[in-house]
Write an enzyme that holds these catalytic residues in place. Structure first.
Site, short mmCIF file in Angstrom:
data_model
loop_
_atom_site.label_atom_id
_atom_site.label_comp_id
_atom_site.label_asym_id
_atom_site.label_seq_id
_atom_site.Cartn_x
_atom_site.Cartn_y
_atom_site.Cartn_z
CB SER A 63 -7.40 1.42 1.00
OG SER A 63 -7.80 2.42 -0.16
CG ASP A 188 -7.84 -0.62 -2.38
OD1 ASP A 188 -9.54 -0.83 -1.99
OD2 ASP A 188 -7.25 0.91 -2.18
#
Length: 314
Positions: A63, A188
């Site tokens: 991320s 993610d």
């Protein structure tokens, strides 16, 4: 440790670099935790390592940690900060308007794939990336199977190969559109088995010592997750995503506990923010700048200890 020049003239083409930039940290892995715009604080650590010429053989990020890893791979301290501070002032950075348009609360394709060329808004130093000898692990969550996937230098031939993978790693469910790479669709990487730390990838790369830059305080504990009706509806055909959201707190807390155990054993240095007060979606540049400055202060205070830990492993 600052012993290598930066090549100039970044470009997206895959060319043989004229300069090779060696590494000087061989037995410790560098890991950047995610956390969205909270990385405004911890980008100060990335900038310090670059400015001090601390070049790890391997860096891992998920991320927001993948964005810091990309800046580290380009040896660009200025970009490390600007990615999470100044860039938020760009009118195309993202808003609820871009979310309604399907581009994401953070305008993902623009941020990661439409700004990095030399003539664009936020150039990436591709030449330095190519010359750099550091390998990496950038992780994302495959939404059909629920498996975690890490990419390395061997998966990257041109600049877009890198940046689309950073985008995939950073694509928060609901807030940002999923990313298709090959035959797979990713969101993610924080939904994976470690809850957002590339510790598993670092271990698989053979490392037993870790410098981990975290985006939560030392006493943080992630509470149980709730899955809204909206999320259940959007991902009704992808139950792995729902399961990943529900399991993330337990996975995250488990990995943190493992990291603190490694710290006690002398095998990890954990940088834990002490004054971080913003959310992962903060876009107020003044607040982001303030957090970066606080991060700089803490980084300066811990710099000697971090470097001592790194040197002890060599």
């Amino acid at each position: 440790m600052n012993d290598s020049p930066n090549p100039q003239s970044p470009a997206s083409e895959s060319i043989v670099p004229a300069t090779v930039l060696p590494t000087n940290v061989h037995n410790t892995a560098l890991i950047f935790e995610g956390g969205g715009m909270r990385a405004a604080y911890t980008s100060a650590v990335c900038a310090m390592l670059i400015n001090e010429g601390v070049w790890f053989d391997w860096v891992g990020g998920i991320s927001a940690g993948s964005s810091l890893s990309a800046s580290y791979l380009a040896r660009d301290a200025k970009r490390a900060k600007e990615s999470f501070v100044d860039f938020a002032a760009d009118p195309n950075f993202g808003s609820w308007r871009t979310w309604l348009e399907g581009k994401g609360r953070f305008s993902a394709e623009y941020i990661y794939e439409q700004t990095a060329e030399p003539h664009q808004a936020f150039p990436y130093d591709w030449a330095t990336y190519q010359a750099n000898q550091t390998d990496f692990g950038i992780g994302a969550f495959e939404m059909r199977t629920g498996k975690m996937h890490y990419w390395s230098r061997s998966d990257v031939s041109v600049m877009r190969d890198l940046l689309v993978r950073v985008r995939a790693s950073s694509s928060l469910p609901i807030l940002m559109p999923p990313v298709t790479i090959g035959d797979n669709v990713f969101v993610d990487g924080a939904l994976g088995p470690t809850g957002g730390f590339a510790l598993d990838a670092a271990k698989r790369a053979g490392y037993e010592r870790f410098l981990v830059v975290m985006t939560r305080s030392r006493d943080y504990y992630k509470p149980p997750a709730r899955v809204s009706t909206l999320i259940r509806q959007v991902f009704r055909k992808h139950p792995a995503v729902i399961n990943g959201i529900l399991q993330r707190p337990a996975r995250y807390n488990h990995t943190r506990a493992e990291l603190f155990d490694l710290e006690k054993e002398g095998r990890a240095y954990l940088f834990c923010p002490e004054n971080l007060t913003i959310s992962n979606s903060e876009t107020n540049v003044a607040k982001l700048e303030h957090q970066y400055r606080l991060g700089e202060i803490q980084t300066a205070r811990e710099q000697a200890a971090m470097l001592d830990f790194i040197h002890a492993g060599e």
